[in-house]
Design an enzyme around this catalytic site. Structure first.
Site, PDB file in Angstrom:
ATOM      1  N   THR A  57      12.420   1.947  -1.210  1.00  0.00           N
ATOM      2  CA  THR A  57      11.968   3.183  -0.544  1.00  0.00           C
ATOM      3  C   THR A  57      12.643   3.334   0.827  1.00  0.00           C
ATOM      4  N   ARG A  79       7.217  -5.418  -3.751  1.00  0.00           N
ATOM      5  CA  ARG A  79       6.080  -5.659  -4.645  1.00  0.00           C
ATOM      6  C   ARG A  79       6.078  -4.731  -5.853  1.00  0.00           C
ATOM      7  N   SER A 145      -9.511  -6.216  11.846  1.00  0.00           N
ATOM      8  CA  SER A 145     -10.134  -7.433  11.301  1.00  0.00           C
ATOM      9  C   SER A 145      -9.063  -8.529  11.272  1.00  0.00           C
ATOM     10  N   TYR A 187       9.805  -0.961  19.929  1.00  0.00           N
ATOM     11  CA  TYR A 187       8.681  -1.525  20.683  1.00  0.00           C
ATOM     12  C   TYR A 187       8.526  -3.036  20.474  1.00  0.00           C
ATOM     13  N   LYS A 202       7.271  -8.125  14.960  1.00  0.00           N
ATOM     14  CA  LYS A 202       8.678  -7.728  15.109  1.00  0.00           C
ATOM     15  C   LYS A 202       9.325  -8.508  16.270  1.00  0.00           C
ATOM     16  N   PRO A 230      12.220   6.544  15.769  1.00  0.00           N
ATOM     17  CA  PRO A 230      11.617   7.243  14.633  1.00  0.00           C
ATOM     18  C   PRO A 230      12.606   7.897  13.673  1.00  0.00           C
TER      19      PRO A 230
HETATM   20  C1  LIG Z   1       2.350   8.632  19.455  1.00  0.00           C
HETATM   21  C2  LIG Z   1       2.404   8.819  17.971  1.00  0.00           C
HETATM   22  C3  LIG Z   1       3.603   8.270  17.324  1.00  0.00           C
HETATM   23  C4  LIG Z   1       3.758   8.733  15.897  1.00  0.00           C
HETATM   24  C5  LIG Z   1       4.696   7.806  15.175  1.00  0.00           C
HETATM   25  C6  LIG Z   1       5.314   8.421  14.048  1.00  0.00           C
HETATM   26  C7  LIG Z   1       6.401   7.907  13.454  1.00  0.00           C
HETATM   27  C8  LIG Z   1       7.005   6.575  13.553  1.00  0.00           C
HETATM   28  C9  LIG Z   1       7.780   6.253  14.715  1.00  0.00           C
HETATM   29  C10 LIG Z   1       8.269   5.029  14.876  1.00  0.00           C
HETATM   30  C11 LIG Z   1       8.041   3.956  13.859  1.00  0.00           C
HETATM   31  C12 LIG Z   1       8.257   2.602  14.400  1.00  0.00           C
HETATM   32  C13 LIG Z   1       8.052   1.501  13.668  1.00  0.00           C
HETATM   33  C14 LIG Z   1       7.690   1.478  12.302  1.00  0.00           C
HETATM   34  C15 LIG Z   1       7.429   0.299  11.713  1.00  0.00           C
HETATM   35  C16 LIG Z   1       7.067   0.190  10.315  1.00  0.00           C
HETATM   36  O1  LIG Z   1       6.897  -0.899   9.849  1.00  0.00           O
HETATM   37  S1  LIG Z   1       6.922   1.569   9.354  1.00  0.00           S
HETATM   38  C17 LIG Z   1       6.752   0.985   7.673  1.00  0.00           C
HETATM   39  C18 LIG Z   1       5.409   1.225   7.193  1.00  0.00           C
HETATM   40  N1  LIG Z   1       5.360   0.918   5.769  1.00  0.00           N
HETATM   41  C19 LIG Z   1       4.362   0.253   5.223  1.00  0.00           C
HETATM   42  O2  LIG Z   1       3.414  -0.125   5.880  1.00  0.00           O
HETATM   43  C20 LIG Z   1       4.492  -0.033   3.758  1.00  0.00           C
HETATM   44  C21 LIG Z   1       3.642  -1.171   3.273  1.00  0.00           C
HETATM   45  N2  LIG Z   1       2.248  -1.055   3.694  1.00  0.00           N
HETATM   46  C22 LIG Z   1       1.186  -1.403   2.907  1.00  0.00           C
HETATM   47  O3  LIG Z   1       1.326  -1.840   1.786  1.00  0.00           O
HETATM   48  C23 LIG Z   1      -0.212  -1.273   3.487  1.00  0.00           C
HETATM   49  O4  LIG Z   1      -0.235  -0.227   4.402  1.00  0.00           O
HETATM   50  C24 LIG Z   1      -0.684  -2.584   4.204  1.00  0.00           C
HETATM   51  C25 LIG Z   1       0.218  -2.969   5.375  1.00  0.00           C
HETATM   52  C26 LIG Z   1      -2.122  -2.365   4.716  1.00  0.00           C
HETATM   53  C27 LIG Z   1      -0.671  -3.786   3.272  1.00  0.00           C
HETATM   54  O5  LIG Z   1      -1.274  -3.477   2.048  1.00  0.00           O
HETATM   55  P1  LIG Z   1      -2.301  -4.531   1.334  1.00  0.00           P
HETATM   56  O6  LIG Z   1      -1.748  -5.881   1.348  1.00  0.00           O
HETATM   57  O7  LIG Z   1      -2.670  -3.915   0.029  1.00  0.00           O
HETATM   58  O8  LIG Z   1      -3.497  -4.549   2.349  1.00  0.00           O
HETATM   59  P2  LIG Z   1      -5.020  -4.043   2.215  1.00  0.00           P
HETATM   60  O9  LIG Z   1      -5.094  -2.598   1.937  1.00  0.00           O
HETATM   61  O10 LIG Z   1      -5.724  -4.993   1.318  1.00  0.00           O
HETATM   62  O11 LIG Z   1      -5.502  -4.275   3.732  1.00  0.00           O
HETATM   63  C28 LIG Z   1      -5.406  -5.549   4.361  1.00  0.00           C
HETATM   64  C29 LIG Z   1      -6.359  -5.540   5.549  1.00  0.00           C
HETATM   65  O12 LIG Z   1      -5.933  -4.544   6.492  1.00  0.00           O
HETATM   66  C30 LIG Z   1      -6.997  -3.606   6.695  1.00  0.00           C
HETATM   67  N3  LIG Z   1      -6.434  -2.264   6.892  1.00  0.00           N
HETATM   68  C31 LIG Z   1      -5.644  -1.602   6.037  1.00  0.00           C
HETATM   69  N4  LIG Z   1      -5.357  -0.396   6.528  1.00  0.00           N
HETATM   70  C32 LIG Z   1      -5.973  -0.277   7.709  1.00  0.00           C
HETATM   71  C33 LIG Z   1      -6.040   0.762   8.700  1.00  0.00           C
HETATM   72  N5  LIG Z   1      -5.407   1.930   8.579  1.00  0.00           N
HETATM   73  N6  LIG Z   1      -6.796   0.543   9.799  1.00  0.00           N
HETATM   74  C34 LIG Z   1      -7.447  -0.639   9.975  1.00  0.00           C
HETATM   75  N7  LIG Z   1      -7.406  -1.686   9.075  1.00  0.00           N
HETATM   76  C35 LIG Z   1      -6.678  -1.479   7.952  1.00  0.00           C
HETATM   77  C36 LIG Z   1      -7.837  -3.688   5.444  1.00  0.00           C
HETATM   78  O13 LIG Z   1      -9.151  -3.201   5.671  1.00  0.00           O
HETATM   79  C37 LIG Z   1      -7.780  -5.174   5.141  1.00  0.00           C
HETATM   80  O14 LIG Z   1      -8.629  -5.896   6.017  1.00  0.00           O
HETATM   81  P3  LIG Z   1     -10.092  -6.406   5.500  1.00  0.00           P
HETATM   82  O15 LIG Z   1      -9.851  -7.266   4.290  1.00  0.00           O
HETATM   83  O16 LIG Z   1     -10.858  -5.157   5.165  1.00  0.00           O
HETATM   84  O17 LIG Z   1     -10.643  -7.132   6.673  1.00  0.00           O
HETATM   85  N1  LIG Z   2      10.919   4.835   9.666  1.00  0.00           N
HETATM   86  C1  LIG Z   2      10.851   4.550  10.953  1.00  0.00           C
HETATM   87  O1  LIG Z   2      10.670   5.423  11.816  1.00  0.00           O
HETATM   88  C2  LIG Z   2      11.030   3.143  11.402  1.00  0.00           C
HETATM   89  C3  LIG Z   2      11.071   2.089  10.523  1.00  0.00           C
HETATM   90  N2  LIG Z   2      11.269   0.827  11.013  1.00  0.00           N
HETATM   91  C4  LIG Z   2      11.421  -0.304  10.101  1.00  0.00           C
HETATM   92  O2  LIG Z   2      12.275   0.070   9.054  1.00  0.00           O
HETATM   93  C5  LIG Z   2      11.949  -0.677   7.881  1.00  0.00           C
HETATM   94  C6  LIG Z   2      11.765   0.247   6.705  1.00  0.00           C
HETATM   95  O3  LIG Z   2      10.684   1.122   6.940  1.00  0.00           O
HETATM   96  P1  LIG Z   2      10.543   2.530   6.194  1.00  0.00           P
HETATM   97  O4  LIG Z   2      11.644   2.687   5.241  1.00  0.00           O
HETATM   98  O5  LIG Z   2      10.347   3.553   7.230  1.00  0.00           O
HETATM   99  O6  LIG Z   2       9.151   2.372   5.448  1.00  0.00           O
HETATM  100  P2  LIG Z   2       8.771   2.017   3.925  1.00  0.00           P
HETATM  101  O7  LIG Z   2       7.296   1.919   3.900  1.00  0.00           O
HETATM  102  O8  LIG Z   2       9.449   2.969   3.033  1.00  0.00           O
HETATM  103  O9  LIG Z   2       9.417   0.589   3.705  1.00  0.00           O
HETATM  104  C7  LIG Z   2       8.716  -0.620   3.716  1.00  0.00           C
HETATM  105  C8  LIG Z   2       9.120  -1.394   2.484  1.00  0.00           C
HETATM  106  O10 LIG Z   2       8.572  -2.721   2.590  1.00  0.00           O
HETATM  107  C9  LIG Z   2       8.157  -3.106   1.297  1.00  0.00           C
HETATM  108  N3  LIG Z   2       7.095  -4.104   1.421  1.00  0.00           N
HETATM  109  C10 LIG Z   2       5.895  -3.965   2.034  1.00  0.00           C
HETATM  110  N4  LIG Z   2       5.166  -5.078   1.892  1.00  0.00           N
HETATM  111  C11 LIG Z   2       5.933  -5.958   1.191  1.00  0.00           C
HETATM  112  C12 LIG Z   2       5.723  -7.266   0.728  1.00  0.00           C
HETATM  113  N5  LIG Z   2       4.579  -7.923   0.955  1.00  0.00           N
HETATM  114  N6  LIG Z   2       6.709  -7.880   0.018  1.00  0.00           N
HETATM  115  C13 LIG Z   2       7.878  -7.217  -0.226  1.00  0.00           C
HETATM  116  N7  LIG Z   2       8.133  -5.970   0.197  1.00  0.00           N
HETATM  117  C14 LIG Z   2       7.163  -5.343   0.890  1.00  0.00           C
HETATM  118  C15 LIG Z   2       7.656  -1.835   0.622  1.00  0.00           C
HETATM  119  O11 LIG Z   2       7.762  -1.921  -0.798  1.00  0.00           O
HETATM  120  P3  LIG Z   2       6.520  -2.287  -1.784  1.00  0.00           P
HETATM  121  O12 LIG Z   2       5.384  -1.429  -1.397  1.00  0.00           O
HETATM  122  O13 LIG Z   2       7.105  -2.072  -3.141  1.00  0.00           O
HETATM  123  O14 LIG Z   2       6.262  -3.756  -1.546  1.00  0.00           O
HETATM  124  C16 LIG Z   2       8.601  -0.805   1.192  1.00  0.00           C
HETATM  125  O15 LIG Z   2       9.683  -0.604   0.309  1.00  0.00           O
HETATM  126  C17 LIG Z   2      10.719  -1.485   8.239  1.00  0.00           C
HETATM  127  O16 LIG Z   2      11.113  -2.780   8.666  1.00  0.00           O
HETATM  128  C18 LIG Z   2      10.144  -0.746   9.412  1.00  0.00           C
HETATM  129  O17 LIG Z   2       9.389  -1.578  10.240  1.00  0.00           O
HETATM  130  C19 LIG Z   2      11.394   0.560  12.345  1.00  0.00           C
HETATM  131  C20 LIG Z   2      11.321   1.562  13.230  1.00  0.00           C
HETATM  132  C21 LIG Z   2      11.166   2.939  12.848  1.00  0.00           C
END
Ligand SMILES: CCCCC/C=C\C/C=C\C/C=C\C=C\C(=O)SCCNC(=O)CCNC(=O)[C@H](O)C(C)(C)COP(=O)(O)OP(=O)(O)OC[C@H]1O[C@@H](n2cnc3c(N)ncnc32)[C@H](O)[C@@H]1OP(=O)(O)O
Ligand SMILES: NC(=O)C1=CN([C@@H]2O[C@H](COP(=O)(O)OP(=O)(O)OC[C@H]3O[C@@H](n4cnc5c(N)ncnc54)[C@H](OP(=O)(O)O)[C@@H]3O)[C@@H](O)[C@H]2O)C=CC1
Length: 323
Positions: A57, A79, A145, A187, A202, A230
């Site tokens: 993705t 995953r 948590s 950040y 990070k 972003p």
């Molecule tokens: C000023 C405003 C700015 C706006 C910004 C806009 C744009 C972005 C700009 C910059 C970006 C910069 C950096 C970006 C970094 C990134 O990494 S972006 C990539 C994001 N992608 C993902 O997160 C993809 C993968 N994510 C996931 O799969 C899930 O979101 C998760 C990370 C939660 C993991 O999934 P899973 O393992 O299934 O976890 P659970 O659902 O079981 O949850 C685990 C525990 O976490 C608690 N939890 C889940 N969500 C939340 C929430 N929203 N708030 C609080 N807590 C949360 C959940 O309750 C579980 O805990 P407990 O068991 O309940 O205690």
């Molecule tokens: N977009 C943005 O503005 C910014 C993004 N970044 C960084 O860029 C990278 C990509 O983010 P972006 O493409 O935006 O977001 P996405 O959510 O699309 O990408 C995150 C990817 O991580 C994978 N992933 C999450 N958990 C696991 C796991 N436990 N094991 C293996 N894979 C996992 C997801 O796949 P699956 O669910 O299949 O596991 C997904 O493909 C990240 O490192 C993010 O921190 C940094 C700054 C800004």
């Protein structure tokens, strides 16, 4: 078909065409248009194997697309196998180069080891490793948590460490060089409220990569970091700006007046992973249209002052006598 794919890889890709001016961009962003097309010469990654976590993705998919266009055989891992398989099929049908999809939860060191075993049978060990997988969500820290903290830091810091150590050890054993790249965030340097687990993890990734750049150069391994600002992906924006209310404010503080594009990030990642960058190791490349310095500078809000207001303020300052 091969000819068509070659022509395709030398011109532009499906996602580059979609990388036009985004809605909400400032007028001056026209002066900073995202370049279309693949930057490096065709076949820069011919006979190379590239491993990308989170490659199904967003930015991971974009990097896999560009590297595949440049001739690499890509292995994408995360995953959700169905998502990975669909992406692999899409990319392969467009570039003509093989893309393999492997299920792997990077939080689990045994799963990582199994994934590397599978990759070794399919393609051999990789020449390029991109640690891109991440998890994140906005949340006041007092609402986190222990498991919420763990879910983010396990993916980002431990996941990157497990992948890097597993592959690093095997490459060292086989006396093979490689380029490692980690995708962090701006950040990681400043820290940030409301994403404390992500900021902490990070920052840890950056410390790991700088450490290994120093330690494993002797094995032929390079380690670099891209800190993106972003870039609109569903994964990031759905968890960090769920209402869409913050996007405009974010664009306003970016000096180049727009968000980054996946294609731009992918070109930079390809360059840092290529032989053209073989003297770059331990580098941290901020890639944010100027957002970081714009947020940091004490007086940067003065951009809002009009020429008439400047005239008045200058007169006031000049009329001041003594302290
Ligand atoms: C000023 C405003 C700015 C706006 C910004 C806009 C744009 C972005 C700009 C910059 C970006 C910069 C950096 C970006 C970094 C990134 O990494 S972006 C990539 C994001 N992608 C993902 O997160 C993809 C993968 N994510 C996931 O799969 C899930 O979101 C998760 C990370 C939660 C993991 O999934 P899973 O393992 O299934 O976890 P659970 O659902 O079981 O949850 C685990 C525990 O976490 C608690 N939890 C889940 N969500 C939340 C929430 N929203 N708030 C609080 N807590 C949360 C959940 O309750 C579980 O805990 P407990 O068991 O309940 O205690
Ligand atoms: N977009 C943005 O503005 C910014 C993004 N970044 C960084 O860029 C990278 C990509 O983010 P972006 O493409 O935006 O977001 P996405 O959510 O699309 O990408 C995150 C990817 O991580 C994978 N992933 C999450 N958990 C696991 C796991 N436990 N094991 C293996 N894979 C996992 C997801 O796949 P699956 O669910 O299949 O596991 C997904 O493909 C990240 O490192 C993010 O921190 C940094 C700054 C800004």
């Amino acid at each position: 078909l091969t000819l068509l794919s070659q022509q395709f890889s030398q011109t532009e890709s499906w996602f580059h065409r979609s990388a036009g001016l985004q809605s909400g961009s400032a007028p001056h962003s026209q002066l900073f248009p995202p370049a279309e097309g693949v930057m490096l010469p065709p076949e820069s990654f011919k006979n190379r194997v590239v491993f990308i976590t989170g490659g199904g993705t967003g930015l991971g998919r974009a990097m896999a697309t560009v590297l595949s266009q440049l001739g690499a055989q890509c292995v994408i891992a995360s995953r959700k196998l169905d998502v990975l398989q669909q992406t692999a099929e899409d990319i392969c049908s467009r570039t003509g180069n093989k893309v393999h999809a492997l299920q792997c939860d990077v939080r689990d060191p045994q799963a990582v080891s199994h994934c590397v075993d599978q990759m070794t049978s399919l393609t051999g060990l990789p020449d390029v490793i991109i640690n891109n997988a991440a998890g994140n969500f906005i949340c006041p820290s007092e609402r986190l948590s222990p498991n919420a903290w763990k879910s983010i830091t396990d993916i980002v810091l431990n996941g990157t460490a497990f992948v890097t150590l597993e592959l690093g050890k095997r490459l060292i054993q086989d006396q093979r060089g490689a380029s490692f790249l980690a995708i962090t965030t701006i950040y990681a340097e400043s820290g940030s409220g409301f994403v404390a687990p992500s900021a902490s993890a990070k920052a840890g990734v950056e410390a790991l990569y700088k450490s290994l750049a120093a330690e494993w150069g002797r094995y032929g391994h390079r380690f670099n970091i891209i800190q993106p600002g972003p870039i609109k992906t569903k994964g990031a924006f759905s968890r960090l700006d769920p209402t869409g209310k913050f996007e405009k404010g974010m664009i306003d503080r970016i000096p180049t007046g727009r968000l980054g594009t996946p294609a731009e990030l992918a070109n930079l990642a390809a360059y840092l992973s290529s032989d053209y960058a073989s003297w770059i190791s331990g580098a941290v490349m901020r890639f944010d249209g100027g957002e970081y310095v714009s947020m940091a500078g004490e007086f940067n809000d003065l951009r809002r002052v009009t020429p008439d207001q400047w005239k008045m303020m200058e007169a006031m300052i000049r009329s001041t006598k003594g302290s």
